[in-house]
Scaffold this motif. Structure first.
Motif, PDB file in Angstrom:
ATOM      1  N   ALA A  38       0.836  -1.199   0.000  1.00 57.38           N
ATOM      2  CA  ALA A  38       0.000   0.000   0.000  1.00 57.38           C
ATOM      3  C   ALA A  38       0.868   1.245   0.000  1.00 57.38           C
ATOM      4  CB  ALA A  38      -0.896  -0.011   1.239  1.00 57.38           C
ATOM      5  N   ARG A  39       0.332   2.291  -0.599  1.00 58.91           N
ATOM      6  CA  ARG A  39       1.036   3.583  -0.566  1.00 58.91           C
ATOM      7  C   ARG A  39       0.001   4.694  -0.783  1.00 58.91           C
ATOM      8  NH1 ARG A  39       0.654  -0.006  -3.888  1.00 58.91           N
ATOM      9  NH2 ARG A  39       2.859  -0.460  -4.168  1.00 58.91           N
ATOM     10  N   ILE A  40       0.395   5.901  -0.309  1.00 60.24           N
ATOM     11  CA  ILE A  40      -0.428   7.093  -0.531  1.00 60.24           C
ATOM     12  C   ILE A  40      -0.193   7.596  -1.951  1.00 60.24           C
ATOM     13  CG2 ILE A  40      -0.696   9.523   0.148  1.00 60.24           C
ATOM     14  CD1 ILE A  40      -1.559   7.950   2.439  1.00 60.24           C
ATOM     15  N   MET A  41      -1.279   7.970  -2.645  1.00 61.70           N
ATOM     16  CA  MET A  41      -1.139   8.613  -3.961  1.00 61.70           C
ATOM     17  C   MET A  41      -2.162   9.736  -4.068  1.00 61.70           C
ATOM     18  SD  MET A  41      -0.558   5.329  -6.488  1.00 61.70           S
ATOM     19  CE  MET A  41       0.116   6.235  -7.880  1.00 61.70           C
ATOM     20  N   VAL A  42      -1.771  10.800  -4.765  1.00 65.49           N
ATOM     21  CA  VAL A  42      -2.687  11.932  -4.945  1.00 65.49           C
ATOM     22  C   VAL A  42      -3.734  11.576  -6.007  1.00 65.49           C
ATOM     23  CG1 VAL A  42      -2.876  14.319  -5.725  1.00 65.49           C
ATOM     24  CG2 VAL A  42      -0.990  13.638  -4.227  1.00 65.49           C
ATOM     25  N   LEU A  43      -4.994  11.769  -5.651  1.00 68.54           N
ATOM     26  CA  LEU A  43      -6.082  11.526  -6.605  1.00 68.54           C
ATOM     27  C   LEU A  43      -6.151  12.718  -7.558  1.00 68.54           C
ATOM     28  CD1 LEU A  43      -8.515   9.770  -7.461  1.00 68.54           C
ATOM     29  CD2 LEU A  43      -9.897  11.073  -5.835  1.00 68.54           C
ATOM     30  N   PHE A  55      -4.510   8.514 -11.137  1.00 63.45           N
ATOM     31  CA  PHE A  55      -3.346   8.840 -10.325  1.00 63.45           C
ATOM     32  C   PHE A  55      -2.159   8.996 -11.266  1.00 63.45           C
ATOM     33  CE2 PHE A  55      -6.239   6.126  -7.959  1.00 63.45           C
ATOM     34  CZ  PHE A  55      -6.347   6.760  -6.728  1.00 63.45           C
ATOM     35  N   HIS A  56      -1.135   9.712 -10.827  1.00 61.52           N
ATOM     36  CA  HIS A  56       0.083   9.853 -11.626  1.00 61.52           C
ATOM     37  C   HIS A  56       1.226   9.153 -10.917  1.00 61.52           C
ATOM     38  CE1 HIS A  56      -1.540  13.866 -13.471  1.00 61.52           C
ATOM     39  NE2 HIS A  56      -2.286  12.819 -13.749  1.00 61.52           N
ATOM     40  N   THR A  57       2.100   8.543 -11.691  1.00 64.48           N
ATOM     41  CA  THR A  57       3.225   7.862 -11.052  1.00 64.48           C
ATOM     42  C   THR A  57       4.413   7.749 -11.988  1.00 64.48           C
ATOM     43  OG1 THR A  57       3.783   6.025  -9.596  1.00 64.48           O
ATOM     44  CG2 THR A  57       2.638   5.469 -11.646  1.00 64.48           C
ATOM     45  N   ASP A  58       5.543   7.352 -11.409  1.00 61.75           N
ATOM     46  CA  ASP A  58       6.753   7.119 -12.184  1.00 61.75           C
ATOM     47  C   ASP A  58       6.641   5.739 -12.827  1.00 61.75           C
ATOM     48  OD1 ASP A  58       9.477   6.482 -12.966  1.00 61.75           O
ATOM     49  OD2 ASP A  58      10.094   8.184 -11.729  1.00 61.75           O
ATOM     50  N   SER A  61       8.509   2.866 -11.320  1.00 59.13           N
ATOM     51  CA  SER A  61       8.296   2.444  -9.930  1.00 59.13           C
ATOM     52  C   SER A  61       7.771   1.006  -9.882  1.00 59.13           C
ATOM     53  CB  SER A  61       7.314   3.393  -9.223  1.00 59.13           C
ATOM     54  OG  SER A  61       6.027   3.264  -9.794  1.00 59.13           O
ATOM     55  N   PRO A  62       8.045   0.304  -8.775  1.00 58.63           N
ATOM     56  CA  PRO A  62       7.563  -1.083  -8.661  1.00 58.63           C
ATOM     57  C   PRO A  62       6.062  -1.200  -8.870  1.00 58.63           C
ATOM     58  CG  PRO A  62       9.097  -0.564  -6.877  1.00 58.63           C
ATOM     59  CD  PRO A  62       8.856   0.717  -7.617  1.00 58.63           C
ATOM     60  N   LYS A  63       5.304  -0.237  -8.405  1.00 59.49           N
ATOM     61  CA  LYS A  63       3.840  -0.354  -8.516  1.00 59.49           C
ATOM     62  C   LYS A  63       3.378  -0.320  -9.979  1.00 59.49           C
ATOM     63  CE  LYS A  63       3.218   3.942  -6.520  1.00 59.49           C
ATOM     64  NZ  LYS A  63       4.506   4.507  -6.985  1.00 59.49           N
ATOM     65  N   ALA A  64       4.138   0.360 -10.827  1.00 59.53           N
ATOM     66  CA  ALA A  64       3.737   0.456 -12.233  1.00 59.53           C
ATOM     67  C   ALA A  64       3.721  -0.936 -12.867  1.00 59.53           C
ATOM     68  CB  ALA A  64       4.679   1.394 -12.985  1.00 59.53           C
TER      69      ALA A  64
HETATM   70  C1  LIG Z   1       1.221  12.878   0.535  1.00 62.50           C
HETATM   71  C2  LIG Z   1       1.864  11.917  -0.434  1.00 62.50           C
HETATM   72  C3  LIG Z   1       1.478  11.937  -1.747  1.00 62.50           C
HETATM   73  C4  LIG Z   1       2.050  11.053  -2.661  1.00 62.50           C
HETATM   74  N1  LIG Z   1       1.621  11.079  -3.952  1.00 62.50           N
HETATM   75  C5  LIG Z   1       2.118  10.185  -4.836  1.00 62.50           C
HETATM   76  C6  LIG Z   1       1.607  10.136  -6.172  1.00 62.50           C
HETATM   77  O1  LIG Z   1       0.691  10.885  -6.558  1.00 62.50           O
HETATM   78  N2  LIG Z   1       2.150   9.225  -7.013  1.00 62.50           N
HETATM   79  C7  LIG Z   1       3.141   8.356  -6.631  1.00 62.50           C
HETATM   80  O2  LIG Z   1       3.572   7.548  -7.451  1.00 62.50           O
HETATM   81  N3  LIG Z   1       3.636   8.378  -5.385  1.00 62.50           N
HETATM   82  C8  LIG Z   1       3.149   9.265  -4.468  1.00 62.50           C
HETATM   83  N4  LIG Z   1       3.633   9.294  -3.185  1.00 62.50           N
HETATM   84  C9  LIG Z   1       4.746   8.378  -2.836  1.00 62.50           C
HETATM   85  C10 LIG Z   1       4.217   6.954  -2.637  1.00 62.50           C
HETATM   86  O3  LIG Z   1       3.466   6.900  -1.429  1.00 62.50           O
HETATM   87  C11 LIG Z   1       5.317   5.904  -2.608  1.00 62.50           C
HETATM   88  O4  LIG Z   1       6.190   6.135  -1.537  1.00 62.50           O
HETATM   89  C12 LIG Z   1       6.137   5.864  -3.893  1.00 62.50           C
HETATM   90  O5  LIG Z   1       5.336   6.123  -5.023  1.00 62.50           O
HETATM   91  C13 LIG Z   1       6.811   4.489  -4.083  1.00 62.50           C
HETATM   92  O6  LIG Z   1       5.801   3.514  -4.177  1.00 62.50           O
HETATM   93  P1  LIG Z   1       6.028   2.028  -4.752  1.00 62.50           P
HETATM   94  O7  LIG Z   1       7.331   1.559  -4.195  1.00 62.50           O
HETATM   95  O8  LIG Z   1       4.885   1.268  -4.237  1.00 62.50           O
HETATM   96  O9  LIG Z   1       6.045   2.116  -6.251  1.00 62.50           O
HETATM   97  C14 LIG Z   1       3.062  10.149  -2.244  1.00 62.50           C
HETATM   98  C15 LIG Z   1       3.441  10.131  -0.907  1.00 62.50           C
HETATM   99  C16 LIG Z   1       2.855  10.999  -0.017  1.00 62.50           C
HETATM  100  C17 LIG Z   1       3.313  10.952   1.409  1.00 62.50           C
END
Ligand SMILES: Cc1cc2nc3c(=O)[nH]c(=O)nc-3n(C[C@H](O)[C@H](O)[C@H](O)COP(=O)(O)O)c2cc1C
Length: 195
Positions: A38-43, A55-58, A61-64
Motif C-alpha cells: 500500500a502507498r499514498i497517492m494523490v487523486l 493517479f500519476h506515477t513514475d 516504480s515497482p507499482k507500475a
Molecule cells: C502525501 C503523499 C502523496 C504522494 N503522492 C504520490 C503520487 O501521486 N504518485 C506516486 O507515485 N507516489 C506518491 N507518493 C509516494 C508513494 O506513497 C510511494 O512512496 C512511492 O510512489 C513508491 O511507491 P512504490 O514503491 O509502491 O512504487 C506520495 C506520498 C505521499 C506521502
C-alpha cells in the motif's frame, strides 16, 4: 432515493472535491496493489462513471509493474471531519502513452514534472539521502523545455471501480452501504449493510 443513487452521488461529490482541493482529507488516499502493498497517492481525476480514478506515477516504480491491465486495486480514503470511509475496489491499468497520459502530462506543472526527471527509478539504492535529480535542477523549477525529459518516466494509473464500501460513523453506531457492479456497463447493485 435509491440507496445506489444516494451513495454513488455522495461518493462522486466527495472524490470530485478531493481532486479539486489540495487540503481535502481524501486528496491523497491509500492505493493497494495485488500483492497487498500500500502507498499514498494523490487523486488527480475522477469521471462520473467511476471508470477512471486517475493517479500519476513514475513508470519505473515497482507499482507500475504490479498494476498491469486488469490487476486488482483497492483505493481507501477517510475524511475524519465527516467521519466517512470509502473503500473502493476495482481493476487497474497503467498507461504511459495515449490521450489520457498525454493530457495528464500536459496539465502537470513544471514543478510537478520535476520528480520525473530523477536519474534513478524509485526504490533503487543510492549512495546519499535525497532525490537523484540532475544537479542543475536540485534547487529550482525546470523550464518547460527541461521538464519534457520527464515525459518518458511519466505514467497514469487508472482504477475502474467495481465495488464501493461506504461507511459513515456516528454516535448511534454508523451507517454502511455496499454496492457492486459486475462490469463497467453493468448496473450498480447493493444496499445498506450492518456497520
Ligand atoms: C502525501 C503523499 C502523496 C504522494 N503522492 C504520490 C503520487 O501521486 N504518485 C506516486 O507515485 N507516489 C506518491 N507518493 C509516494 C508513494 O506513497 C510511494 O512512496 C512511492 O510512489 C513508491 O511507491 P512504490 O514503491 O509502491 O512504487 C506520495 C506520498 C505521499 C506521502
Amino acid at each position: 432515493m435509491l440507496v445506489t443513487e444516494e451513495i454513488l452521488g455522495d461518493v462522486k461529490r466527495r472524490l470530485q472535491a478531493a481532486v479539486a482541493t489540495r487540503r481535502h482529507a481524501m486528496h491523497a488516499p491509500v492505493v493497494v496493489d495485488p500483492t497487498g502493498d500500500a502507498r499514498i497517492m494523490v487523486l488527480r481525476g475522477v469521471d462520473d462513471g467511476l471508470a477512471t480514478l486517475r493517479f500519476h506515477t513514475d513508470a519505473r516504480s515497482p507499482k507500475a509493474a504490479l498494476f498491469a491491465r486488469g490487476a486488482a486495486a483497492t483505493v481507501l480514503a477517510y475524511d475524519p471531519d465527516e467521519r466517512v470511509q470509502l473503500r473502493m475496489k476495482g481493476v487497474a491499468r497503467i498507461e504511459r502513452a495515449g490521450p489520457m497520459a498525454d493530457a495528464a502530462w500536459a496539465a502537470t506543472s513544471t514543478m510537478g514534472r520535476r520528480c520525473y526527471l530523477a536519474e534513478h527509478a524509485p526504490g533503487v539504492p543510492v549512495a546519499a539521502p535525497g532525490a537523484t535529480l540532475p544537479q542543475a535542477l536540485g534547487q529550482r523549477r525546470p523550464t518547460l523545455e527541461e521538464s519534457e525529459a520527464g515525459r518518458t518516466n511519466f505514467a497514469v494509473l487508472l482504477v475502474s471501480v467495481l465495488e464501493i464500501d461506504w461507511l459513515q460513523l456516528d454516535s448511534r453506531g454508523g451507517t454502511r452501504a455496499v454496492l457492486r457492479r459486475a462490469g463497467l456497463d453493468a448496473p450498480w447493485q447493493g444496499g445498506w449493510v450492518s456497520p
